[in-house]
Enzyme design. Structure first.
Site, PDB file in Angstrom:
ATOM      1  N   CYS A   2      38.994  38.238  25.535  1.00  0.00           N
ATOM      2  CA  CYS A   2      38.265  38.596  24.340  1.00  0.00           C
ATOM      3  C   CYS A   2      38.152  37.371  23.430  1.00  0.00           C
ATOM      4  O   CYS A   2      39.072  36.573  23.332  1.00  0.00           O
ATOM      5  CB  CYS A   2      38.892  39.729  23.526  1.00  0.00           C
ATOM      6  SG  CYS A   2      38.999  41.263  24.430  1.00  0.00           S
ATOM      7  N   ARG A  27      35.762  33.832  27.496  1.00  0.00           N
ATOM      8  CA  ARG A  27      36.984  34.594  27.268  1.00  0.00           C
ATOM      9  C   ARG A  27      36.832  36.077  27.620  1.00  0.00           C
ATOM     10  O   ARG A  27      37.806  36.821  27.648  1.00  0.00           O
ATOM     11  CB  ARG A  27      37.401  34.491  25.797  1.00  0.00           C
ATOM     12  CG  ARG A  27      37.639  33.090  25.334  1.00  0.00           C
ATOM     13  CD  ARG A  27      38.066  33.093  23.892  1.00  0.00           C
ATOM     14  NE  ARG A  27      39.356  33.734  23.754  1.00  0.00           N
ATOM     15  CZ  ARG A  27      40.517  33.111  23.866  1.00  0.00           C
ATOM     16  NH1 ARG A  27      40.539  31.828  24.101  1.00  0.00           N
ATOM     17  NH2 ARG A  27      41.642  33.758  23.737  1.00  0.00           N
ATOM     18  N   TRP A  82      36.702  41.634  26.903  1.00  0.00           N
ATOM     19  CA  TRP A  82      37.192  41.776  28.275  1.00  0.00           C
ATOM     20  C   TRP A  82      37.995  43.068  28.243  1.00  0.00           C
ATOM     21  O   TRP A  82      39.069  43.125  27.653  1.00  0.00           O
ATOM     22  CB  TRP A  82      38.070  40.593  28.659  1.00  0.00           C
ATOM     23  CG  TRP A  82      38.444  40.554  30.095  1.00  0.00           C
ATOM     24  CD1 TRP A  82      37.752  39.948  31.109  1.00  0.00           C
ATOM     25  CD2 TRP A  82      39.620  41.125  30.697  1.00  0.00           C
ATOM     26  NE1 TRP A  82      38.417  40.122  32.296  1.00  0.00           N
ATOM     27  CE2 TRP A  82      39.562  40.842  32.076  1.00  0.00           C
ATOM     28  CE3 TRP A  82      40.707  41.859  30.220  1.00  0.00           C
ATOM     29  CZ2 TRP A  82      40.533  41.250  32.977  1.00  0.00           C
ATOM     30  CZ3 TRP A  82      41.675  42.279  31.109  1.00  0.00           C
ATOM     31  CH2 TRP A  82      41.585  41.967  32.469  1.00  0.00           C
ATOM     32  N   ASN A 108      41.679  41.032  19.537  1.00  0.00           N
ATOM     33  CA  ASN A 108      41.964  40.532  20.881  1.00  0.00           C
ATOM     34  C   ASN A 108      43.441  40.775  21.148  1.00  0.00           C
ATOM     35  O   ASN A 108      44.288  40.224  20.450  1.00  0.00           O
ATOM     36  CB  ASN A 108      41.643  39.025  20.937  1.00  0.00           C
ATOM     37  CG  ASN A 108      42.216  38.357  22.172  1.00  0.00           C
ATOM     38  OD1 ASN A 108      42.430  39.011  23.190  1.00  0.00           O
ATOM     39  ND2 ASN A 108      42.468  37.059  22.089  1.00  0.00           N
ATOM     40  N   GLY A 109      43.731  41.622  22.142  1.00  0.00           N
ATOM     41  CA  GLY A 109      45.129  41.906  22.452  1.00  0.00           C
ATOM     42  C   GLY A 109      45.264  43.344  22.905  1.00  0.00           C
ATOM     43  O   GLY A 109      44.270  44.002  23.231  1.00  0.00           O
ATOM     44  N   GLU A 488      45.133  26.210  46.233  1.00  0.00           N
ATOM     45  CA  GLU A 488      44.142  26.092  45.160  1.00  0.00           C
ATOM     46  C   GLU A 488      42.719  26.238  45.722  1.00  0.00           C
ATOM     47  O   GLU A 488      41.856  26.855  45.090  1.00  0.00           O
ATOM     48  CB  GLU A 488      44.325  24.744  44.440  1.00  0.00           C
ATOM     49  CG  GLU A 488      43.284  24.404  43.402  1.00  0.00           C
ATOM     50  CD  GLU A 488      43.221  25.368  42.211  1.00  0.00           C
ATOM     51  OE1 GLU A 488      44.060  26.279  42.111  1.00  0.00           O
ATOM     52  OE2 GLU A 488      42.291  25.212  41.397  1.00  0.00           O
ATOM     53  N   LYS A 492      40.001  28.849  44.389  1.00  0.00           N
ATOM     54  CA  LYS A 492      38.683  28.428  43.872  1.00  0.00           C
ATOM     55  C   LYS A 492      37.575  29.208  44.558  1.00  0.00           C
ATOM     56  O   LYS A 492      36.702  29.767  43.918  1.00  0.00           O
ATOM     57  CB  LYS A 492      38.425  26.938  44.128  1.00  0.00           C
ATOM     58  CG  LYS A 492      38.993  25.913  43.228  1.00  0.00           C
ATOM     59  CD  LYS A 492      38.712  26.029  41.775  1.00  0.00           C
ATOM     60  CE  LYS A 492      39.570  27.072  41.128  1.00  0.00           C
ATOM     61  NZ  LYS A 492      40.433  26.762  40.099  1.00  0.00           N
ATOM     62  N   GLU A 495      37.526  33.120  43.773  1.00  0.00           N
ATOM     63  CA  GLU A 495      37.218  33.567  42.403  1.00  0.00           C
ATOM     64  C   GLU A 495      35.752  33.372  42.031  1.00  0.00           C
ATOM     65  O   GLU A 495      35.217  34.120  41.229  1.00  0.00           O
ATOM     66  CB  GLU A 495      38.142  32.951  41.363  1.00  0.00           C
ATOM     67  CG  GLU A 495      37.916  31.509  41.052  1.00  0.00           C
ATOM     68  CD  GLU A 495      38.876  30.968  40.003  1.00  0.00           C
ATOM     69  OE1 GLU A 495      39.050  31.587  38.963  1.00  0.00           O
ATOM     70  OE2 GLU A 495      39.440  29.887  40.246  1.00  0.00           O
ATOM     71  N   HIS A 511      52.570  32.698  62.629  1.00  0.00           N
ATOM     72  CA  HIS A 511      53.448  33.807  62.242  1.00  0.00           C
ATOM     73  C   HIS A 511      52.658  34.982  61.662  1.00  0.00           C
ATOM     74  O   HIS A 511      53.224  35.820  60.971  1.00  0.00           O
ATOM     75  CB  HIS A 511      54.500  33.305  61.254  1.00  0.00           C
ATOM     76  CG  HIS A 511      55.315  32.194  61.823  1.00  0.00           C
ATOM     77  ND1 HIS A 511      56.270  32.384  62.788  1.00  0.00           N
ATOM     78  CD2 HIS A 511      55.264  30.850  61.613  1.00  0.00           C
ATOM     79  CE1 HIS A 511      56.793  31.213  63.123  1.00  0.00           C
ATOM     80  NE2 HIS A 511      56.190  30.268  62.426  1.00  0.00           N
ATOM     81  N   LYS A 610      38.938  33.480  30.732  1.00  0.00           N
ATOM     82  CA  LYS A 610      39.520  32.137  30.738  1.00  0.00           C
ATOM     83  C   LYS A 610      40.996  32.121  30.357  1.00  0.00           C
ATOM     84  O   LYS A 610      41.792  31.480  31.008  1.00  0.00           O
ATOM     85  CB  LYS A 610      38.729  31.248  29.776  1.00  0.00           C
ATOM     86  CG  LYS A 610      39.163  29.808  29.771  1.00  0.00           C
ATOM     87  CD  LYS A 610      38.639  29.083  30.987  1.00  0.00           C
ATOM     88  CE  LYS A 610      39.146  27.669  31.099  1.00  0.00           C
ATOM     89  NZ  LYS A 610      39.017  27.178  32.470  1.00  0.00           N
TER      90      LYS A 610
HETATM   91  C1  F6R Z   1      41.754  29.740  38.202  1.00  0.00           C
HETATM   92  C2  F6R Z   1      42.246  29.884  36.857  1.00  0.00           C
HETATM   93  C3  F6R Z   1      43.416  30.757  36.608  1.00  0.00           C
HETATM   94  C4  F6R Z   1      44.361  30.080  35.603  1.00  0.00           C
HETATM   95  C5  F6R Z   1      45.489  31.031  35.207  1.00  0.00           C
HETATM   96  C6  F6R Z   1      46.478  30.366  34.292  1.00  0.00           C
HETATM   97  O1  F6R Z   1      40.642  28.924  38.254  1.00  0.00           O
HETATM   98  O2  F6R Z   1      41.708  29.320  35.945  1.00  0.00           O
HETATM   99  O3  F6R Z   1      44.096  31.062  37.778  1.00  0.00           O
HETATM  100  O4  F6R Z   1      44.864  28.920  36.178  1.00  0.00           O
HETATM  101  O5  F6R Z   1      44.944  32.142  34.570  1.00  0.00           O
HETATM  102  O6  F6R Z   1      45.868  29.933  33.115  1.00  0.00           O
HETATM  103  P1  F6R Z   1      46.550  28.884  32.174  1.00  0.00           P
HETATM  104  O7  F6R Z   1      46.598  27.582  32.914  1.00  0.00           O
HETATM  105  O8  F6R Z   1      45.668  28.814  30.982  1.00  0.00           O
HETATM  106  O9  F6R Z   1      47.921  29.385  31.873  1.00  0.00           O
END
Ligand code: F6R
Length: 615
Positions: A2, A27, A82, A108-109, A488, A492, A495, A511, A610
């Site tokens: 949010c 966000r 969100w 937001n929360g 990673e 990537k 997502e 395994h 985000k």
């Molecule tokens: C993936 C991504 C998320 C963040 C995770 C942690 O691309 O962005 O997996 O890495 O939500 O976020 P932070 O680093 O802000 O704690």
């Protein structure tokens, strides 16, 4: 999760709010709304009304809808959502109003005790229209307002459990906006003619670069000219503003099709900036850590906690710290650590990695570790973020604002910090030969150029993506320094493309996961020419035999890898511990091009936000 913006000044604020929300859309993007205090004559409180516009869907939908209606006023609040409680519908979108439609609130929360509060308010005659937890807030303010909205907000903070950045306007107080904060991000933006609240700096960077942080349980009153912060006892708190180094250009697409692509291409700059003042001409300076040589030499253990992509940077950190500095490192997901009754031993350093500095689980894990006596180093990209404020030391990554929901440049900046930190600890503990130290340091210094070399070949990755994007299963395989890259890489791809992908240590395939492989599978093999190269080759041969398509990220041409691979991309050669940062760049681009082929919104993937400020 949010995004909130609020404006009080001399200009009509509709467009200021909408533009701010667009910059906060990363966000949350399932519904949005604004509320403006409207009056022909703002001195006459009786003539003032709150005009609210909200819409399900992206901010563009709200903007189109508002375009058809008149909304004028110089005091307003906005929100991009969100969804947590209640579906992403128009009625559940913020702002929410009290019974008399005199108070509007964005939030937001999560209000954990909202059900009990709602019941109580209903008994008192309040009427609710949405399924959200937020709606209790304007009704609580209505109950608590006895002539001062800031005091009412303070009482509200004492009543709710959970988290919240809460911003309210009222027709009774048209010359002010009131906010309160528990655990969710909220900052004040200050300018000559106007003041702002925002969840994050990019929302208001086009108006100001001067900000004030707000701490938990503080309430804030902003007027056109003044900002007043109050502590939990109602006393005024003095706080100096800080000036952001980010500018508005850094939060624009700058000619790129998407923020994600722009941010991928900004990685040489991010890596360089993150090194600036720390590593140069073979010299390493981490004085910002303020740890004595004795403390470093007595370290028995390091604990790193993080979520998502930041967790993968933590795994890279573990590998280099253990190898170079000889200190055992444990890595935990913040969401696990906070609930698993961890042991915090003496002489243990605790590191939290989080690009946003607001991830609620990481924040909670820090608090847990602190309560058990740990000293915390935060690694974050956001100055003044909650994690930065609650930690004992902060190592900032200087990647600039990251607007794309999926982490790219902040990840490589985190890796740079981990490499430098590993090297720094090794130097202090004299665990690396001088020549080896110099070799690694010099290699790090030229890393931005090597990243640029990869980016120059983006078209090759696009071609491979064009040929493989219809496959239904992607396995990312690596060993040792390639393993966190595999994790990673899979994150990537899944997502932003919504294709099933898994990251695995290549040696573990036999395994279980090898059962997944068939001709619809692409195996992305991270296979630089390092000490484990031959083993990787055998693992890839095994999946090749099961008809998987092999896409290799190699560092040196040789016959074996060419025979085995359907597609190859060569990354520049480097020291084997440092391949991670180079191998992830082509994977980011490859994932990006696959997602674009599938017509996905790479900047705002479905269901994601985000910064994850709810559990
Ligand atoms: C993936 C991504 C998320 C963040 C995770 C942690 O691309 O962005 O997996 O890495 O939500 O976020 P932070 O680093 O802000 O704690």
């Amino acid at each position: 999760m949010c995004g909130i913006i609020a404006y009080i000044g001399r200009k009509d604020c509709k467009d200021i709010l909408i533009n701010g929300l667009k910059r906060l859309e990363y966000r949350g993007y399932d519904s949005a709304g604004i509320g403006i205090l409207e009056s022909k004559n703002t001195k006459d409180a009786k003539g003032i009304k709150i005009k609210v516009a909200k819409e399900a869907g992206k901010i563009k939908m709200l903007e189109d809808m508002i375009g058809r209606s008149e909304m004028k006023g110089c005091t307003g609040i906005g929100h991009t959502r969100w969804a947590t409680h209640g579906e992403p519908t128009k009625v559940n979108a913020h702002p929410h109003l009290d019974c008399k439609q005199e108070i509007a609130v964005v939030h937001n929360g999560i209000i954990e005790n909202y059900a009990e509060i709602k019941e109580e308010l209903i008994e008192k005659g309040h009427k609710f229209v949405s399924d959200t937890d937020t709606e209790v807030l304007p009704h609580l303010l209505e109950e608590y307002d006895e002539g001062d909205l800031q005091i009412a907000m303070s009482r509200l903070l004492a009543r709710i459990k959970g988290s919240g950045a809460i911003v309210a306007i009222s027709t009774k107080y048209p010359d002010q906006i009131i906010a309160g904060r528990i655990a969710s991000p909220l900052i004040v933006g200050i300018s000559k003619d106007a003041n702002f609240f925002a969840s994050d700096m990019p929302a208001v960077l086009e108006h100001t670069r001067d900000f004030l942080v707000i701490n938990d349980y503080e309430t804030v009153r902003i007027t056109r000219e003044k900002v007043q912060i109050f502590n939990i006892s109602g006393e005024i708190v003095k706080r100096d503003p800080f000036r952001a180094s980010w500018n508005i250009e850094s939060a624009e697409k700058g000619g790129y099709e998407d923020f994600m692509l722009k941010e991928i291409f900004e990685q040489p700059y991010g890596a360089k900036e993150t090194m600036r003042g720390r590593l140069g001409n073979g010299k390493l300076d981490f004085s910002e850590l303020d740890l004595s040589d004795k403390q470093i030499n007595q370290l028995k253990k390091i604990e790193i906690i993080a979520c998502g992509t930041s967790y993968h940077a933590a795994v890279i950190g573990k590998q280099v710290i253990e190898k170079w500095a000889g200190i055992p490192v444990e890595v935990d997901f913040s969401s696990e650590y906070r609930y698993r009754d961890p042991v915090v031993m003496d002489n243990c350093l605790f590191i939290a990695i989080t690009q946003s500095g607001e991830t609620i689980d990481t924040l909670a894990a820090i608090r847990e570790a602190k309560s058990r006596g740990a000293k915390i180093i935060a690694i974050t990209n956001v100055v003044g973020s909650s994690v930065a404020r609650e930690s004992d030391y902060v190592l900032y990554t200087h990647a600039g604002p990251e607007i794309g929901v999926c982490a790219t440049k902040t990840f490589t900046a985190q890796i740079m910090i981990m490499y430098m930190l590993g090297l720094f600890l090794a130097k202090k503990r004299k665990s690396l030969e001088k020549a080896r130290f110099s070799e690694i340091a010099s290699e790090l210094e030229i890393m931005p150029n090597k990243i640029s070399d990869i980016l120059d070949n983006a078209d090759k990755l696009k071609k491979i993506a064009d040929q493989t994007y219809r496959q239904t299963c992607f396995l990312f395989l690596g060993r040792i320094f390639g393993f966190p890259v595999a994790l990673e890489g899979a994150l990537k791809l899944k997502e932003i493309s919504y294709i099933h992908a898994e990251g695995y240590p290549a040696g573990e395939m036999k395994h279980g996961p090898i059962a997944l492989t068939d001709k619809k599978t692409v195996v992305v093999s991270i296979i630089p020419k390092d000490f484990i190269y031959e083993k990787m080759l055998s693992n890839i041969t095994e999946v090749k035999a099961r008809k998987a398509i092999i896409f290799s990220l190699a560092s040196k041409k040789d016959k074996k890898i060419e025979e085995l691979s359907d597609h190859i991309f060569y990354i520049p050669e480097t020291i084997e511990e440092l391949y991670g940062i180079l191998a992830i760049i082509p994977i980011q681009l490859y994932s990006y091009y696959i997602a674009k082929n599938l017509d996905r919104n790479v900047d705002q993937p479905r269901n994601l936000a985000k910064s994850v400020t709810v559990e």
